[in-house]
Scaffold this motif. Structure first.
Motif, short mmCIF file in Angstrom:
data_model
loop_
_atom_site.label_atom_id
_atom_site.label_comp_id
_atom_site.label_asym_id
_atom_site.label_seq_id
_atom_site.Cartn_x
_atom_site.Cartn_y
_atom_site.Cartn_z
N ARG A 158 0.83 -1.21 0.00
CA ARG A 158 0.00 0.00 0.00
C ARG A 158 0.86 1.26 0.00
O ARG A 158 0.51 2.28 -0.61
CB ARG A 158 -0.93 0.01 1.22
CG ARG A 158 -1.98 -1.09 1.21
CD ARG A 158 -2.91 -0.95 2.40
NE ARG A 158 -3.84 -2.05 2.52
CZ ARG A 158 -4.98 -2.18 1.84
NH1 ARG A 158 -5.31 -1.23 0.97
NH2 ARG A 158 -5.76 -3.22 2.01
N TRP A 159 1.99 1.20 0.71
CA TRP A 159 2.86 2.37 0.81
C TRP A 159 3.78 2.52 -0.41
O TRP A 159 3.98 3.61 -0.89
CB TRP A 159 3.72 2.27 2.07
CG TRP A 159 2.94 2.24 3.33
CD1 TRP A 159 1.66 2.68 3.54
CD2 TRP A 159 3.38 1.74 4.60
NE1 TRP A 159 1.28 2.50 4.85
CE2 TRP A 159 2.32 1.91 5.53
CE3 TRP A 159 4.57 1.17 5.05
CZ2 TRP A 159 2.42 1.53 6.86
CZ3 TRP A 159 4.67 0.79 6.38
CH2 TRP A 159 3.61 0.97 7.28
N ALA A 160 4.32 1.39 -0.87
CA ALA A 160 5.38 1.45 -1.87
C ALA A 160 4.90 1.50 -3.31
O ALA A 160 5.50 2.20 -4.14
CB ALA A 160 6.33 0.26 -1.69
N MET A 161 3.86 0.75 -3.64
CA MET A 161 3.46 0.68 -5.05
C MET A 161 3.14 2.05 -5.66
O MET A 161 3.54 2.32 -6.79
CB MET A 161 2.27 -0.27 -5.22
CG MET A 161 2.63 -1.74 -5.10
SD MET A 161 3.85 -2.26 -6.33
CE MET A 161 5.01 -3.13 -5.28
N PRO A 162 2.45 2.95 -4.94
CA PRO A 162 2.19 4.27 -5.54
C PRO A 162 3.45 5.11 -5.75
O PRO A 162 3.39 6.13 -6.43
CB PRO A 162 1.24 4.93 -4.52
CG PRO A 162 0.60 3.79 -3.80
CD PRO A 162 1.68 2.77 -3.69
N LEU A 163 4.56 4.71 -5.15
CA LEU A 163 5.81 5.44 -5.32
C LEU A 163 6.60 4.97 -6.54
O LEU A 163 7.63 5.58 -6.88
CB LEU A 163 6.69 5.28 -4.07
CG LEU A 163 6.12 5.80 -2.76
CD1 LEU A 163 7.09 5.48 -1.61
CD2 LEU A 163 5.88 7.31 -2.83
N LEU A 164 6.15 3.90 -7.18
CA LEU A 164 6.89 3.31 -8.28
C LEU A 164 6.30 3.64 -9.64
O LEU A 164 5.08 3.57 -9.83
CB LEU A 164 6.91 1.78 -8.13
CG LEU A 164 7.89 1.19 -7.13
CD1 LEU A 164 7.62 -0.31 -6.97
CD2 LEU A 164 9.33 1.41 -7.58
N ALA A 165 7.17 3.97 -10.57
CA ALA A 165 6.76 4.07 -11.96
C ALA A 165 6.49 2.67 -12.49
O ALA A 165 6.96 1.67 -11.93
CB ALA A 165 7.87 4.73 -12.78
N ARG A 166 5.73 2.59 -13.56
CA ARG A 166 5.50 1.29 -14.19
C ARG A 166 6.84 0.70 -14.62
O ARG A 166 7.67 1.36 -15.22
CB ARG A 166 4.58 1.46 -15.39
CG ARG A 166 4.17 0.14 -16.01
CD ARG A 166 3.07 0.34 -17.03
NE ARG A 166 2.57 -0.92 -17.54
CZ ARG A 166 1.53 -1.05 -18.36
NH1 ARG A 166 0.88 0.04 -18.75
NH2 ARG A 166 1.13 -2.23 -18.77
N GLY A 167 7.06 -0.55 -14.27
CA GLY A 167 8.34 -1.20 -14.53
C GLY A 167 9.33 -1.02 -13.41
O GLY A 167 10.43 -1.59 -13.45
#
Length: 225
Positions: A158-167
């Motif tokens: 929940r915390w990390a995925m929104p911080l990542l660009a696709r790939g």
């Protein structure tokens, strides 16, 4: 800068002075050694390292942090989530000098410490930022996110995925329950755009326990085709 203090109530650090440690870190050795010294001198005083940790700083903390490096990009932006004392973020920054490393930490006393460490070690590729992951969603995006000893995998997604660009790559240092956490968080991870999670062994030097790493690539951004 010297690493004079290497003992605590449990005795000397068995890896203190071991030439294999210096060889492992290579060009990053001066910065990593300097970080070790700062932790020894101030870590307990500032509530960052417990008194029983000084006899295992190299194995349990610094080499353990370095174990994530082979799974991270050489360039781009790496976000260390809940950086705390700077583990693994400071070690990552020292070992991947061409990447921008953002040390994201919500506690002011810890961001003060991190800023001092960065200045002392002259890590020009580091940005210290105060805040929780939720505070910077939609504002801060990285090519990779690292995390160590912060929370269970479902919360980390929940915390990390929104911080990542696709790939982008999410790399979490985990322990013996890694597979169980991966299974428990599988459906949530998929909902948030995470690809399949892989549990990997990440060795450092012979005789040191192998670190376990969970690696996930963000395959999709929810709501974006």
């Amino acid at each position: 800068m010297t690493d004079a203090r290497s003992t605590d109530v449990d005795g000397a650090d068995p890896l203190q002075g071991d030439p294999r440690v210096e060889a492992y870190f290579g060009a990053a050795w001066p910065a990593v050694l300097g970080f070790h010294d700062l932790l020894v001198r101030q870590g307990e005083l500032r509530g960052l390292v417990g008194p029983r940790e000084f006899s295992r700083l190299w194995e349990r903390h610094l080499l353990n942090s370095a174990a994530v490096v082979p799974f991270l990009p050489d360039t781009g932006r790496i976000i260390d989530l809940g950086s705390g004392a700077g583990l693994p973020g400071v070690v990552v920054a020292a070992m991947i000098p061409e990447a921008e490393v953002v040390l994201l930490e919500p506690m002011e006393r810890r961001t003060d410490w991190l800023s001092e460490v960065v200045a002392e070690l002259r890590l020009s590729n580091v940005v210290v930022r105060r805040g929780r992951a939720q505070d910077v969603h939609g504002d801060l995006i990285g090519d990779a996110v690292t995390v160590r000893a912060v929370a269970s995998l479902d919360k980390l997604y929940r915390w990390a995925m929104p911080l990542l660009a696709r790939g982008g790559t999410f790399v979490a240092l985990k322990g013996s329950k890694a597979e169980a956490e991966v299974e428990d968080a599988r459906h949530l991870g998929r909902k948030l755009g995470a690809g399949p999670a892989t549990v990997l062994d990440a060795p450092t030097i012979e005789g040191v326990d192998v670190t376990r790493v969970v690696r996930v690539v963000r395959e999709a951004v929810p709501g974006v085709r």
